[in-house]
Design a protein around this motif. Structure first.
Motif, PDB file in Angstrom:
ATOM      1  N   ALA A 345       3.186  23.050 -13.928  1.00  0.00           N
ATOM      2  CA  ALA A 345       2.250  23.264 -12.823  1.00  0.00           C
ATOM      3  C   ALA A 345       2.922  23.006 -11.489  1.00  0.00           C
ATOM      4  O   ALA A 345       2.651  23.688 -10.488  1.00  0.00           O
ATOM      5  CB  ALA A 345       1.029  22.364 -12.992  1.00  0.00           C
ATOM      6  N   GLY A 346       3.816  22.013 -11.444  1.00  0.00           N
ATOM      7  CA  GLY A 346       4.518  21.721 -10.208  1.00  0.00           C
ATOM      8  C   GLY A 346       5.390  22.877  -9.751  1.00  0.00           C
ATOM      9  O   GLY A 346       5.457  23.194  -8.559  1.00  0.00           O
ATOM     10  N   ALA A 347       6.067  23.514 -10.701  1.00  0.00           N
ATOM     11  CA  ALA A 347       6.905  24.663 -10.356  1.00  0.00           C
ATOM     12  C   ALA A 347       6.057  25.853  -9.928  1.00  0.00           C
ATOM     13  O   ALA A 347       6.477  26.643  -9.062  1.00  0.00           O
ATOM     14  CB  ALA A 347       7.782  25.040 -11.537  1.00  0.00           C
ATOM     15  N   GLU A 348       4.874  26.010 -10.498  1.00  0.00           N
ATOM     16  CA  GLU A 348       3.978  27.082 -10.064  1.00  0.00           C
ATOM     17  C   GLU A 348       3.706  26.973  -8.569  1.00  0.00           C
ATOM     18  O   GLU A 348       3.718  27.967  -7.841  1.00  0.00           O
ATOM     19  CB  GLU A 348       2.641  27.002 -10.803  1.00  0.00           C
ATOM     20  N   MET A 349       3.447  25.756  -8.118  1.00  0.00           N
ATOM     21  CA  MET A 349       3.105  25.561  -6.717  1.00  0.00           C
ATOM     22  C   MET A 349       4.283  25.858  -5.784  1.00  0.00           C
ATOM     23  O   MET A 349       4.091  26.172  -4.603  1.00  0.00           O
ATOM     24  CB  MET A 349       2.618  24.129  -6.494  1.00  0.00           C
ATOM     25  N   LEU A 350       5.507  25.765  -6.316  1.00  0.00           N
ATOM     26  CA  LEU A 350       6.693  26.062  -5.527  1.00  0.00           C
ATOM     27  C   LEU A 350       7.089  27.533  -5.606  1.00  0.00           C
ATOM     28  O   LEU A 350       7.970  27.980  -4.856  1.00  0.00           O
ATOM     29  CB  LEU A 350       7.870  25.207  -5.995  1.00  0.00           C
ATOM     30  N   SER A 351       6.459  28.277  -6.490  1.00  0.00           N
ATOM     31  CA  SER A 351       6.861  29.650  -6.761  1.00  0.00           C
ATOM     32  C   SER A 351       6.237  30.619  -5.764  1.00  0.00           C
ATOM     33  O   SER A 351       5.040  30.557  -5.469  1.00  0.00           O
ATOM     34  CB  SER A 351       6.444  30.047  -8.185  1.00  0.00           C
ATOM     35  N   ARG A 361       0.168  35.929  -9.841  1.00  0.00           N
ATOM     36  CA  ARG A 361      -0.623  34.805 -10.343  1.00  0.00           C
ATOM     37  C   ARG A 361      -1.435  35.141 -11.600  1.00  0.00           C
ATOM     38  O   ARG A 361      -1.593  34.283 -12.480  1.00  0.00           O
ATOM     39  CB  ARG A 361      -1.570  34.310  -9.250  1.00  0.00           C
ATOM     40  N   PRO A 362      -1.963  36.377 -11.758  1.00  0.00           N
ATOM     41  CA  PRO A 362      -2.728  36.656 -12.975  1.00  0.00           C
ATOM     42  C   PRO A 362      -1.962  36.388 -14.267  1.00  0.00           C
ATOM     43  O   PRO A 362      -2.572  36.029 -15.287  1.00  0.00           O
ATOM     44  CB  PRO A 362      -3.063  38.145 -12.831  1.00  0.00           C
ATOM     45  N   PHE A 363      -0.638  36.513 -14.233  1.00  0.00           N
ATOM     46  CA  PHE A 363       0.129  36.248 -15.456  1.00  0.00           C
ATOM     47  C   PHE A 363       0.051  34.786 -15.869  1.00  0.00           C
ATOM     48  O   PHE A 363       0.085  34.463 -17.065  1.00  0.00           O
ATOM     49  CB  PHE A 363       1.592  36.654 -15.263  1.00  0.00           C
ATOM     50  N   VAL A 364      -0.022  33.885 -14.900  1.00  0.00           N
ATOM     51  CA  VAL A 364      -0.172  32.462 -15.217  1.00  0.00           C
ATOM     52  C   VAL A 364      -1.480  32.235 -15.962  1.00  0.00           C
ATOM     53  O   VAL A 364      -1.532  31.535 -16.984  1.00  0.00           O
ATOM     54  CB  VAL A 364      -0.122  31.615 -13.927  1.00  0.00           C
ATOM     55  N   GLU A 365      -2.541  32.839 -15.458  1.00  0.00           N
ATOM     56  CA  GLU A 365      -3.858  32.673 -16.083  1.00  0.00           C
ATOM     57  C   GLU A 365      -3.876  33.276 -17.490  1.00  0.00           C
ATOM     58  O   GLU A 365      -4.448  32.695 -18.415  1.00  0.00           O
ATOM     59  CB  GLU A 365      -4.918  33.319 -15.199  1.00  0.00           C
ATOM     60  N   LEU A 366      -3.248  34.437 -17.651  1.00  0.00           N
ATOM     61  CA  LEU A 366      -3.200  35.061 -18.977  1.00  0.00           C
ATOM     62  C   LEU A 366      -2.419  34.198 -19.950  1.00  0.00           C
ATOM     63  O   LEU A 366      -2.829  34.019 -21.106  1.00  0.00           O
ATOM     64  CB  LEU A 366      -2.567  36.445 -18.874  1.00  0.00           C
TER      65      LEU A 366
END
Length: 423
Positions: A345-351, A361-366
């Motif tokens: 999750a931390g890396a998501e916020m930096l991406s 972002r939809p790929f994260v949710e999928l």
């Protein structure tokens, strides 16, 4: 200091390049040298991040020196098998998620013994296990989706699905019929022109969505009832009919070119094709969940991960390097440079691409909602190749029931001949 070598293709060449990699070699300044093998030759974006991590780790302490050797992906697995036979595996090695259980069973790997705060922070599909022990961990995962153009769906009065309200299989069928009637001769690019692991990765989640599977995951001792039960027969009947009706075809090109050119209306494809489709469709691009075949949508999970060889003379050094490497900043770099889903999750916020406002972002949710790892059993290589052959035969008109029964017999015979692979 960073030491990175790119090795030639071919198993003999690779093993020769990677000799003396088990730890125990001392450098002139008294460090223990650890060899790291990766499949990433030919992928400069990925190698750039590895080079940075190695340089940072080597500079951060004076006990170990990591030396990286990068090999072509096509020859990598054969090189690992050859190195294992010669008792010459490197300390650190990467592997595709579905092969982890097989390599653990074969004795190539030792349990990872990572702190729980690291493995617990990762996507579940970025952690490789065998019989309850963790043997690998990865910085990222990939995901599949259905690409569409919003303007095309709206023009044809087709409901836009969401992760909370995906298309049912009946809605999916109706959409394909509508799009075919609207002028798309083949409305869906399902990727059937591809080969190898794609078939299990792409189509077994549809089978799982229908209520079947490639093997009984309660025991891992048989595919009977999972791969040839009524749910599996229903799904593969649909699969065969999709080609018979011209909704899908195996005559396209590998990639997403037909969708990008608006020659097909829908494309069942992966995150790795998303940037080209964004460039082609712009704000009109929709990244949609796959249809629900009965038990909820599923997509495949598990990409390249890292482990420590069983013959490594310095597992504590290898573990120190890997723990150092699982920083959000590095994971975010892998994510954006390769267009893959960050595992934390931390890396998501930096991406740039996968954060809250990222274009992908939809790929994260999928991935978070629908991803399922392929069966974590040493039998998986046989399961995958058998699944591919059966699915291709069915696509080409073979009888569904007898083809699936034959696939089950082949998988079960392999499991029995290997004494259940430890299950």
């Amino acid at each position: 200091m960073k030491i990175v070598t790119v090795c030639a293709a071919g198993a003999l060449a690779l093993t020769a390049c990677g000799q003396a990699g088990q730890g125990g070699t001392t450098t002139e300044d008294g460090r223990e040298q650890l060899t790291m093998w990766t499949h990433s030759a030919g992928n400069p974006a990925e190698l750039e991040v590895y080079e940075q991590i190695i340089e940072d780790f080597n500079a951060s302490q004076d006990q170990y020196e990591v030396v990286s050797e990068s090999f072509p992906q096509g020859a990598y697995n054969d090189a690992i098998v050859a190195a294992a036979a010669a008792d010459d595996l490197p300390c650190l090695l990467d592997m595709d998620g579905p092969i982890v259980a097989n390599w653990a069973w074969a004795g190539y790997l030792q349990p990872l013994e990572f702190p729980a705060e690291i493995t617990g922070s990762l996507l579940p599909t970025a952690v490789g296990t065998y019989q309850g022990d963790i043997y690998s961990a990865g910085y990222w995962d990939a995901a599949l989706a259905v690409f569409a153009r919003q303007s095309v769906l709206e023009k044809n009065d087709i409901r836009i699905p969401t992760v909370d309200d995906p298309w049912t299989v009946d809605e999916f069928d109706d959409a394909l019929e509508t799009l075919q009637a609207a002028g798309y001769e083949t409305p869906l690019d399902i990727g059937a022109e591809d080969k190898g692991e794609w078939w299990s990765y792409a189509y077994s989640p549809m089978l799982q969505s229908a209520g079947g599977d490639e093997i009984d995951r309660d025991t891992y001792l048989s595919a009977d009832g999972a791969l040839n039960g009524p749910e599996a027969v229903d799904f593969f009947t649909w699969f065969q009919e999709a080609f018979d009706k011209g909704w899908a075809s195996a005559d396209g090109t590998i990639g997403n070119e037909e969708f990008n050119a608006d020659e097909v209306a829908l494309s069942y494809t992966g995150v790795w094709n998303a940037m080209d489709s964004l460039e082609a469709a712009g704000d009109d691009l929709l990244i949609l969940p796959p249809p629900d075949f009965g038990t909820g949508p599923r997509i495949g999970g598990g990409s390249w991960q890292w482990g420590i060889s069983s013959s490594c003379a310095s597992p504590e050094g290898a573990r120190a390097y890997l723990e150092f490497s699982f920083k959000d900043e590095y994971i975010a770099q892998f994510s954006d440079k390769q267009v893959v889903i960050p595992a934390t999750a931390g890396a998501e916020m930096l991406s740039e691409h996968f954060g809250e406002d990222g274009d992908l972002r939809p790929f994260v949710e999928l991935s978070q909602k629908f991803a399922l790892a392929r069966p974590e059993t040493p039998a998986y290589p046989v399961i995958s190749s058998t699944f591919e052959k059966a699915a291709k035969d069915i696509m080409n008109g073979a009888d569904v029931g007898s083809t699936l029964d034959g696939a089950v017999q082949e998988i079960d015979a392999n499991i029995a001949s290997n004494d259940g692979y430890g299950f």
